[in-house]
Design a protein around this motif. Structure first.
Motif, PDB file in Angstrom:
ATOM      1  N   UNK A  36      11.362  -4.918  -0.836  1.00 52.02           N
ATOM      2  CA  UNK A  36      11.367  -4.389  -2.205  1.00 52.02           C
ATOM      3  C   UNK A  36      10.323  -5.111  -3.042  1.00 52.02           C
ATOM      4  N   UNK A  37       9.450  -4.345  -3.681  1.00 52.86           N
ATOM      5  CA  UNK A  37       8.423  -4.921  -4.551  1.00 52.86           C
ATOM      6  C   UNK A  37       9.039  -5.243  -5.914  1.00 52.86           C
ATOM      7  N   UNK A  38       8.824  -6.486  -6.364  1.00 50.56           N
ATOM      8  CA  UNK A  38       9.304  -6.881  -7.692  1.00 50.56           C
ATOM      9  C   UNK A  38       8.185  -6.740  -8.715  1.00 50.56           C
ATOM     10  N   UNK A  39       6.984  -7.194  -8.361  1.00 53.84           N
ATOM     11  CA  UNK A  39       5.845  -7.049  -9.262  1.00 53.84           C
ATOM     12  C   UNK A  39       4.550  -7.238  -8.490  1.00 53.84           C
ATOM     13  N   UNK A  40       3.500  -6.626  -8.982  1.00 53.85           N
ATOM     14  CA  UNK A  40       2.157  -6.772  -8.408  1.00 53.85           C
ATOM     15  C   UNK A  40       1.179  -7.009  -9.553  1.00 53.85           C
ATOM     16  N   UNK A  42      -2.766  -6.422 -11.317  1.00 56.10           N
ATOM     17  CA  UNK A  42      -3.651  -5.253 -11.429  1.00 56.10           C
ATOM     18  C   UNK A  42      -4.614  -5.092 -10.257  1.00 56.10           C
ATOM     19  N   UNK A  43      -5.097  -6.193  -9.673  1.00 55.07           N
ATOM     20  CA  UNK A  43      -6.068  -6.057  -8.593  1.00 55.07           C
ATOM     21  C   UNK A  43      -5.452  -5.417  -7.357  1.00 55.07           C
ATOM     22  N   UNK A  44      -4.199  -5.753  -7.036  1.00 53.74           N
ATOM     23  CA  UNK A  44      -3.545  -5.117  -5.898  1.00 53.74           C
ATOM     24  C   UNK A  44      -3.318  -3.632  -6.184  1.00 53.74           C
ATOM     25  N   UNK A  45      -2.972  -3.317  -7.422  1.00 49.35           N
ATOM     26  CA  UNK A  45      -2.808  -1.911  -7.796  1.00 49.35           C
ATOM     27  C   UNK A  45      -4.121  -1.152  -7.608  1.00 49.35           C
ATOM     28  N   UNK A  46      -5.253  -1.800  -7.938  1.00 50.86           N
ATOM     29  CA  UNK A  46      -6.552  -1.164  -7.746  1.00 50.86           C
ATOM     30  C   UNK A  46      -6.857  -0.952  -6.266  1.00 50.86           C
ATOM     31  N   UNK A  47      -6.457  -1.912  -5.435  1.00 51.71           N
ATOM     32  CA  UNK A  47      -6.711  -1.794  -3.997  1.00 51.71           C
ATOM     33  C   UNK A  47      -6.053  -0.548  -3.404  1.00 51.71           C
ATOM     34  N   UNK A  48      -4.862  -0.228  -3.897  1.00 45.55           N
ATOM     35  CA  UNK A  48      -4.121   0.908  -3.345  1.00 45.55           C
ATOM     36  C   UNK A  48      -4.226   2.136  -4.245  1.00 45.55           C
ATOM     37  N   UNK A  50      -3.231   2.696  -7.265  1.00 49.69           N
ATOM     38  CA  UNK A  50      -1.961   3.036  -7.900  1.00 49.69           C
ATOM     39  C   UNK A  50      -1.819   2.310  -9.234  1.00 49.69           C
ATOM     40  N   UNK A  51      -0.667   2.457  -9.850  1.00 46.26           N
ATOM     41  CA  UNK A  51      -0.381   1.789 -11.105  1.00 46.26           C
ATOM     42  C   UNK A  51       0.682   0.719 -10.892  1.00 46.26           C
ATOM     43  N   UNK A  52       0.564  -0.369 -11.665  1.00 43.29           N
ATOM     44  CA  UNK A  52       1.484  -1.489 -11.522  1.00 43.29           C
ATOM     45  C   UNK A  52       2.929  -1.021 -11.690  1.00 43.29           C
ATOM     46  N   UNK A  53       3.197  -0.238 -12.737  1.00 43.87           N
ATOM     47  CA  UNK A  53       4.562   0.201 -13.008  1.00 43.87           C
ATOM     48  C   UNK A  53       5.104   1.066 -11.869  1.00 43.87           C
ATOM     49  N   UNK A  54       4.239   1.879 -11.296  1.00 42.34           N
ATOM     50  CA  UNK A  54       4.653   2.750 -10.188  1.00 42.34           C
ATOM     51  C   UNK A  54       5.011   1.927  -8.952  1.00 42.34           C
ATOM     52  N   UNK A  55       4.168   0.952  -8.625  1.00 42.40           N
ATOM     53  CA  UNK A  55       4.396   0.136  -7.439  1.00 42.40           C
ATOM     54  C   UNK A  55       5.641  -0.725  -7.582  1.00 42.40           C
ATOM     55  N   UNK A  91      -2.699 -14.466   7.779  1.00 41.06           N
ATOM     56  CA  UNK A  91      -3.001 -13.471   8.799  1.00 41.06           C
ATOM     57  C   UNK A  91      -4.278 -12.736   8.407  1.00 41.06           C
ATOM     58  N   UNK A  92      -4.975 -12.231   9.408  1.00 34.88           N
ATOM     59  CA  UNK A  92      -6.165 -11.419   9.178  1.00 34.88           C
ATOM     60  C   UNK A  92      -5.953 -10.099   9.898  1.00 34.88           C
ATOM     61  N   UNK A  93      -5.996  -9.003   9.156  1.00 38.49           N
ATOM     62  CA  UNK A  93      -5.718  -7.703   9.765  1.00 38.49           C
ATOM     63  C   UNK A  93      -6.433  -6.579   9.027  1.00 38.49           C
ATOM     64  N   UNK A  94      -6.604  -5.484   9.741  1.00 36.38           N
ATOM     65  CA  UNK A  94      -7.165  -4.264   9.159  1.00 36.38           C
ATOM     66  C   UNK A  94      -6.009  -3.450   8.607  1.00 36.38           C
ATOM     67  N   UNK A  95      -5.995  -3.235   7.284  1.00 29.42           N
ATOM     68  CA  UNK A  95      -4.866  -2.579   6.641  1.00 29.42           C
ATOM     69  C   UNK A  95      -5.220  -1.165   6.195  1.00 29.42           C
ATOM     70  N   UNK A  96      -4.353  -0.190   6.518  1.00 31.42           N
ATOM     71  CA  UNK A  96      -4.556   1.184   6.045  1.00 31.42           C
ATOM     72  C   UNK A  96      -3.978   1.363   4.640  1.00 31.42           C
ATOM     73  N   UNK A  97      -4.601   0.718   3.658  1.00 31.76           N
ATOM     74  CA  UNK A  97      -4.108   0.812   2.282  1.00 31.76           C
ATOM     75  C   UNK A  97      -4.315   2.222   1.740  1.00 31.76           C
ATOM     76  N   UNK A  98      -3.515   2.584   0.765  1.00 29.34           N
ATOM     77  CA  UNK A  98      -3.646   3.917   0.158  1.00 29.34           C
ATOM     78  C   UNK A  98      -5.023   4.113  -0.470  1.00 29.34           C
TER      79      UNK A  98
END
Length: 214
Positions: A36-40, A42-48, A50-55, A91-98
């Motif tokens: 469960x996501x509690x908070x993110x 803005x930069x993570x929201x930009x990566x996917x 999306x919007x902070x409130x939505x995530x 960890x280092x991985x290739x992520x299929x972000x939105x």
């Protein structure tokens, strides 16, 4: 007065934390161990994209466009982090972000506090896609340079052999004519010039070949 001072210190620390959280170039996320996501930030929201409130209303699996990726990566993280009783792992991985596929250096840390009885986890997403592309470009350039160097060496070796073979024949024939009686002074003089020039050319070719070997 003491309470007011302590409250002021708390507010100052909260402001400092908020500034770091909001301005960080890395993607930051606080979540529980059940995903469960509690908070993110803005930069993570930009990566996917999306919007902070939505995530903040969803789960970690919502960060990815491939539904199975979260469960697969969670198993790896749990084995390294929770299974071995570590407090943090990278960890280092290739992520299929939105927002698109990205190479991510992921730092995961269990915090000393909890949230409603659940383990609280801090995740840091560092985008290293450009770094990986640069390293790949360097590797390709290195391989091309090595291939070009090998081709150059082979070319110089072959061309030197092709020149030295007839040149040795010329020098040998010239030496043989000089030694034949009766000597002709003019002919010997011209043959000496041919021999000296041939030997000079042969030394030059050998020198080029030595440099190519180095």
């Amino acid at each position: 007065r003491t309470i007011d001072q302590k409250s002021k210190q708390v507010l100052e620390k909260e402001d400092q934390f908020k500034n770091v959280w909001e301005s960080s170039l890395d993607g930051l996320m606080l979540s529980t161990d059940d995903g469960k996501i509690l908070t993110v930030n803005p930069n993570l929201a930009n990566m996917v994209q999306g919007k902070v409130q939505e995530l903040e209303q969803g789960y970690i699996k919502d960060l990815f466009y491939k539904p199975d990726f979260y469960q697969e990566s969670k198993a790896v993280i749990n084995d390294s982090l929770i299974g071995k009783d570590k407090d943090a792992c990278t960890f280092e991985m290739r992520m299929p972000l939105r927002g698109g596929d990205r190479d991510i250096e992921l730092f995961v840390s269990k915090l000393n506090t909890d949230y409603e009885g659940r383990v609280l986890i801090l995740s840091v997403f560092r985008d290293i896609t450009a770094k990986k592309a640069y390293e790949k470009g360097l590797k390709v350039a290195k391989e091309k340079a090595e291939e070009a160097s090998k081709m150059k060496t082979n070319f110089l070796s072959n061309i030197s052999h092709e020149i030295r073979t007839p040149l040795n024949g010329i020098l040998g024939s010239t030496e043989n004519i000089i030694l034949q009686p009766p000597p002709d002074a003019d002919l010997v003089s011209q043959l000496e010039i041919i021999r000296e020039s041939g030997e000079r050319l042969l030394d030059t070719i050998n020198g080029i070949l030595d440099i190519a070997k180095i």
